[in-house]
Design a protein around this motif. Structure first.
Motif, short mmCIF file in Angstrom:
data_model
loop_
_atom_site.label_atom_id
_atom_site.label_comp_id
_atom_site.label_asym_id
_atom_site.label_seq_id
_atom_site.Cartn_x
_atom_site.Cartn_y
_atom_site.Cartn_z
N GLU A 134 0.85 -1.18 0.00
CA GLU A 134 0.00 0.00 0.00
C GLU A 134 0.89 1.24 0.00
O GLU A 134 2.09 1.17 0.27
CB GLU A 134 -0.90 -0.02 1.24
CG GLU A 134 -1.79 -1.26 1.32
CD GLU A 134 -2.44 -1.43 2.69
OE1 GLU A 134 -2.21 -0.56 3.56
OE2 GLU A 134 -3.15 -2.43 2.88
N GLU A 135 0.31 2.38 -0.32
CA GLU A 135 1.06 3.63 -0.25
C GLU A 135 1.20 4.08 1.21
O GLU A 135 0.31 3.82 2.01
CB GLU A 135 0.35 4.72 -1.07
CG GLU A 135 0.36 4.46 -2.56
CD GLU A 135 1.75 4.48 -3.18
OE1 GLU A 135 2.72 4.88 -2.49
OE2 GLU A 135 1.87 4.09 -4.34
N PRO A 136 2.32 4.69 1.58
CA PRO A 136 3.41 5.14 0.70
C PRO A 136 4.48 4.08 0.45
O PRO A 136 5.48 4.35 -0.20
CB PRO A 136 4.00 6.30 1.49
CG PRO A 136 3.86 5.86 2.92
CD PRO A 136 2.54 5.13 2.98
N TYR A 137 4.26 2.86 0.97
CA TYR A 137 5.30 1.84 0.89
C TYR A 137 5.61 1.42 -0.54
O TYR A 137 6.75 1.15 -0.88
CB TYR A 137 4.91 0.63 1.73
CG TYR A 137 4.62 0.96 3.17
CD1 TYR A 137 5.59 1.55 3.97
CD2 TYR A 137 3.37 0.70 3.72
CE1 TYR A 137 5.32 1.87 5.29
CE2 TYR A 137 3.09 1.01 5.04
CZ TYR A 137 4.07 1.60 5.82
OH TYR A 137 3.80 1.92 7.13
N ARG A 138 4.57 1.36 -1.37
CA ARG A 138 4.80 0.95 -2.76
C ARG A 138 5.72 1.94 -3.47
O ARG A 138 6.67 1.54 -4.15
CB ARG A 138 3.47 0.82 -3.50
CG ARG A 138 3.64 0.34 -4.94
CD ARG A 138 2.30 0.21 -5.67
NE ARG A 138 2.49 -0.19 -7.04
CZ ARG A 138 2.61 -1.44 -7.45
NH1 ARG A 138 2.56 -2.42 -6.57
NH2 ARG A 138 2.79 -1.73 -8.72
N SER A 139 5.44 3.22 -3.31
CA SER A 139 6.28 4.23 -3.96
C SER A 139 7.70 4.20 -3.43
O SER A 139 8.67 4.38 -4.19
CB SER A 139 5.68 5.63 -3.74
OG SER A 139 4.43 5.75 -4.40
N GLN A 140 7.85 3.94 -2.14
CA GLN A 140 9.19 3.85 -1.55
C GLN A 140 9.95 2.67 -2.13
O GLN A 140 11.15 2.78 -2.45
CB GLN A 140 9.07 3.72 -0.03
CG GLN A 140 8.55 4.97 0.65
CD GLN A 140 8.20 4.74 2.11
OE1 GLN A 140 8.34 3.63 2.63
NE2 GLN A 140 7.76 5.79 2.79
#
Length: 216
Positions: A134-140
């Motif tokens: 999930e975001e923000p983990y995916r973007s990270q």
């Protein structure tokens, strides 16, 4: 995430300063909770794995699991962070070891990637589960992945600039090399006739062909 001391230590134990990026400690293991989650995520998928299944496989209660991690998502994030950081640090150490020549640096990065895919095969497989982030983990995670790709792209561009690589599309060639190397995790099994180093050496030659190597 509420991680207990032994989980925190596990996340950093294999991420100390890398003095020999080719070396993988055969005695290294994850704590039971993380090992159970990793095995289930790889075999059943993130969405196919329940918190109760992780707790059962780890030999603990569900409340015990929640003492360490608030959610299943936090476990996935922790494992992916460990994987990304391990690969990144080893890559940096490989570059430092290779010197300034872009061809040597490219070779070191390819070798490092293949060694990781063989020695940390389950962790390598885990990248398939980024769809569960999930975001923000995916973007990270994507940013860290792109950072590693940029490390290799830099050397391909530099090698082309000094006449050592003949590829007319460094970006496409770099992506092809990474796909080639990452695919090793799909078929490699321990106990075969080829060692991880044998495979890495072989794949260096494949990778050099993809970038149009012109020799030292």
């Amino acid at each position: 995430m509420m991680a207990s001391t032994h989980i925190d230590q596990a996340e950093t134990a294999d991420l100390a300063t890398v003095s020999d990026w080719r070396y993988y400690d055969p005695a290294y293991t994850l704590p039971d909770l993380l090992d159970a989650a990793l095995e289930l995520f790889v075999t059943c998928g993130y969405y196919g794995t329940s918190v109760r299944a992780i707790a059962t496989k780890a030999g603990m209660t569900v409340p015990g699991l929640y003492y360490n991690f608030k959610t299943k998502q936090d476990i996935l994030v922790a494992l992916l962070r460990m994987s990304n950081e391990d690969l990144r640090r080893r890559g940096q150490a490989a570059l430092a070891d290779a010197g300034e020549d872009p061809r040597d640096r490219f070779i070191a990065l390819v070798e490092n990637t293949v060694l990781y895919m063989t020695n940390r095969r389950r962790m390598a497989h885990l990248t398939r589960e980024i769809r569960g982030l999930e975001e923000p983990y995916r973007s990270q995670h994507v940013a860290l992945r792109d950072e590693f790709e940029a490390m290799m792209l830099t050397e391909v561009i530099s090698g082309r600039a000094v006449g050592k690589f003949g590829t007319d599309d460094p970006h496409e060639a770099t992506r092809a090399v990474l796909v080639l190397c990452q695919g090793v995790a799909d078929w490699y099994r321990t106990g075969g006739t080829k060692t991880p180093q044998d495979i890495a050496d072989r794949y260096v030659n494949f990778a050099l062909a993809l970038v149009g190597d012109k020799g030292p």
